[in-house]
Design a protein around this motif. Structure first.
Motif, PDB file in Angstrom:
ATOM      1  N   SER A 197       0.825  -1.211   0.000  1.00  0.00           N
ATOM      2  CA  SER A 197       0.000   0.000   0.000  1.00  0.00           C
ATOM      3  C   SER A 197       0.861   1.264   0.000  1.00  0.00           C
ATOM      4  O   SER A 197       0.505   2.265  -0.638  1.00  0.00           O
ATOM      5  CB  SER A 197      -0.941  -0.003   1.204  1.00  0.00           C
ATOM      6  N   GLU A 198       2.005   1.236   0.707  1.00  0.00           N
ATOM      7  CA  GLU A 198       2.904   2.396   0.701  1.00  0.00           C
ATOM      8  C   GLU A 198       3.503   2.617  -0.684  1.00  0.00           C
ATOM      9  O   GLU A 198       3.596   3.760  -1.156  1.00  0.00           O
ATOM     10  CB  GLU A 198       4.021   2.195   1.726  1.00  0.00           C
ATOM     11  N   ALA A 239       2.965   5.974  -2.999  1.00  0.00           N
ATOM     12  CA  ALA A 239       4.094   6.747  -3.494  1.00  0.00           C
ATOM     13  C   ALA A 239       4.109   6.815  -5.018  1.00  0.00           C
ATOM     14  O   ALA A 239       4.462   7.850  -5.606  1.00  0.00           O
ATOM     15  CB  ALA A 239       5.392   6.143  -2.975  1.00  0.00           C
ATOM     16  N   ILE A 240       3.725   5.732  -5.672  1.00  0.00           N
ATOM     17  CA  ILE A 240       3.633   5.732  -7.135  1.00  0.00           C
ATOM     18  C   ILE A 240       2.559   6.709  -7.588  1.00  0.00           C
ATOM     19  O   ILE A 240       2.753   7.487  -8.532  1.00  0.00           O
ATOM     20  CB  ILE A 240       3.341   4.316  -7.655  1.00  0.00           C
ATOM     21  N   LEU A 266       8.025  -6.748  -5.760  1.00  0.00           N
ATOM     22  CA  LEU A 266       6.793  -6.145  -5.262  1.00  0.00           C
ATOM     23  C   LEU A 266       6.554  -4.792  -5.924  1.00  0.00           C
ATOM     24  O   LEU A 266       5.419  -4.462  -6.301  1.00  0.00           O
ATOM     25  CB  LEU A 266       6.871  -5.984  -3.741  1.00  0.00           C
ATOM     26  N   LEU A 267       7.613  -4.012  -6.101  1.00  0.00           N
ATOM     27  CA  LEU A 267       7.485  -2.724  -6.766  1.00  0.00           C
ATOM     28  C   LEU A 267       7.030  -2.903  -8.210  1.00  0.00           C
ATOM     29  O   LEU A 267       6.174  -2.153  -8.706  1.00  0.00           O
ATOM     30  CB  LEU A 267       8.824  -1.985  -6.720  1.00  0.00           C
ATOM     31  N   ARG A 313       0.206  -2.877 -11.934  1.00  0.00           N
ATOM     32  CA  ARG A 313      -1.191  -2.613 -11.581  1.00  0.00           C
ATOM     33  C   ARG A 313      -1.549  -1.135 -11.790  1.00  0.00           C
ATOM     34  O   ARG A 313      -2.663  -0.811 -12.200  1.00  0.00           O
ATOM     35  CB  ARG A 313      -1.442  -3.012 -10.135  1.00  0.00           C
ATOM     36  N   SER A 314      -0.587  -0.250 -11.534  1.00  0.00           N
ATOM     37  CA  SER A 314      -0.840   1.180 -11.695  1.00  0.00           C
ATOM     38  C   SER A 314      -0.715   1.624 -13.146  1.00  0.00           C
ATOM     39  O   SER A 314      -1.136   2.737 -13.491  1.00  0.00           O
ATOM     40  CB  SER A 314       0.152   1.980 -10.841  1.00  0.00           C
ATOM     41  N   GLY A 315      -0.103   0.796 -13.976  1.00  0.00           N
ATOM     42  CA  GLY A 315       0.039   1.125 -15.387  1.00  0.00           C
ATOM     43  C   GLY A 315       1.059   2.206 -15.677  1.00  0.00           C
ATOM     44  O   GLY A 315       0.931   2.933 -16.668  1.00  0.00           O
TER      45      GLY A 315
END
Length: 437
Positions: free
Chosen positions: A98-99, A103-104, A121-122, A128-130
């Motif tokens: 979630s952090e 931040a992204i 993980l990053l 997922r954020s594209g």
């Protein structure tokens, strides 16, 4: 801190203790002096963990510093303080999904990746954020060149990727299509006072960056040299020769930028920037004798300034303290001669706070001027790792205030806490409503 004693006493007596007092003018001059001597290719980042007060952070941002954070909470503070997202670096092990996502979404400048697991993980969150995100690898070097008393690398540590594991790391990095490799970070230790140790660490980091670029065929856009610049807390310690450090750094950067076109450098600092601009102030409630030893009991202690109470440090020496006479403005005030005598005479005392634990000891068996009820115990060099490092909620005492003296004005930048803080985020469930297990 450059506030004269008479003015300092006047400031102290105008506010309820305990509190932290910061000299904004001294802070501005100190940080400005460092910035103006840096090579244009070097960016100074403030390590927010040293002092996370939003006003202090905003002052450093206004001077041109970037910021290093280590949690979503610090990300929130940094943005509130006015840092541009691209000037934020997210460091530290244990970053949660979630952090990373938060931040992204904020669009921060760079993530310092501390493990292969974190790298993956990053990548997952970025997919997922594209978006593509910028990341550097924090390296735990094989050799410890820091000479630091508090080691952050060069030995087994939870920080960074071991230098011996870089082949595995960069193989994994090649599979991460949403991560743009930025460069490396090396941070080997903190509270370093020898210029040659810092210079050696810087040289090793630049060498390592060049080897990585050649071996893995990756352009290095940034080299984060870390920091670890120390300040002298004790009389036996000598100040860091920062002029020598900066001169060598600038020469190193000038040479490196000719070999690696476009590379940018970062240095990080928290303690060195803010520590000496701060002071912790607590009031003497009373004195007592126990089995021949004199104790001075104050209204603040370990819960506000844990470092002064010997927690988390190897050197068990007392921090230097200043004693200011709180009775100066009272009608029963001693004469000037008597006051001078009090300052000249020394007695061995132990200064403790109000907490019901033997750990709450600010000064242990030190020779100090004769201390009386209503005097003030002032601990300098408290601008870093004071409130941000302390167990404020322990035993339910209110949090201290934070004050900033700047431009001839005194600003309250954190209000005193109160008794309701002890119940913050708690929920009372009446016992009669609890089901039997």
């Amino acid at each position: 801190m450059n506030i004269p004693d008479d003015k300092l006493l006047s400031l102290i007596q105008s506010h309820r203790t305990p509190f932290f007092l910061y000299d904004g003018d001294a802070l501005r001059a100190h940080v400005g002096s460092i910035l103006e001597r840096l090579h244009p290719a070097v960016k100074l980042h403030y390590a927010l963990k040293a002092n996370a007060n939003v006003t202090i952070a905003a002052l450093l941002s206004s001077l041109g510093c970037g910021v290093e954070i280590a949690s979503a909470g610090e990300l929130f503070i940094a943005l509130k303080a006015g840092y541009k997202a691209e000037d934020i670096i997210f460091a530290g092990p244990g970053k949660t999904e979630s952090e990373l996502s938060e931040a992204i979404e904020a669009g921060i400048g760079c993530f310092n990746v501390e493990s292969i697991r974190e790298l993956r993980l990053l990548e997952k969150v970025a997919v997922r954020s594209g978006v593509r995100v910028r990341a550097a690898v924090r390296i735990n070097p094989d050799a410890d060149l820091s000479g630091a008393t508090i080691k952050m690398g060069g030995t087994a540590r939870p920080f960074g990727v071991d230098e011996a594991q870089l082949d595995v790391f960069f193989a994994a990095q090649q599979e991460c299509g949403h991560i743009q490799f930025q460069g490396i970070q090396v941070y080997t230790g903190t509270q370093m006072l020898k210029a040659e140790d810092i210079i050696g660490s810087f040289e090793n980091t630049v060498r390592l960056a060049g080897e990585i670029s050649l071996k893995y065929g990756l352009p290095v856009h940034s080299i984060n040299l870390g920091g670890g610049f120390g300040i002298p807390y004790f009389t036996h310690e000598q100040p860091l020769d920062m002029e020598r450090v900066l001169q060598h750094l600038n020469g190193l950067v000038e040479e490196a930028t000719q070999r690696m076109a476009g590379v940018r450098f970062i240095i990080e600092s928290g303690r060195y920037l803010v520590a000496q601009a701060g002071m912790y102030v607590t009031k003497v409630l009373y004195t007592k004798i126990s089995k021949g030893e004199k104790f001075v009991v104050t209204d603040g202690g370990m819960n506000h300034y844990a470092s002064a109470a010997f927690r988390g440090r190897r050197l068990r020496d007392n921090y230097p303290v200043k004693v200011l006479g709180g009775n100066k403005l009272h009608s029963e005030m001693p004469s000037t001669a008597e006051h001078s005598l009090r300052q000249t005479l020394r007695e061995e005392v132990t200064v403790v706070g109000p907490l019901c634990t033997p750990e709450d000891c600010l000064v242990r068996k030190a020779k100090l001027p004769v201390i009386m009820e209503n005097d003030y115990i002032c601990i300098p060099n408290a601008g870093a790792y004071g409130l941000s490092y302390s167990p404020v909620d322990f035993l339910g005492h209110p949090a201290p205030a934070e004050l900033l003296a700047a431009g001839g004005q005194l600003y309250v930048i954190r209000e005193h806490g109160n008794r309701t803080d002890a119940l913050r985020h708690q929920r009372l469930i009446q016992p009669e409503l609890l089901q039997e297990i």
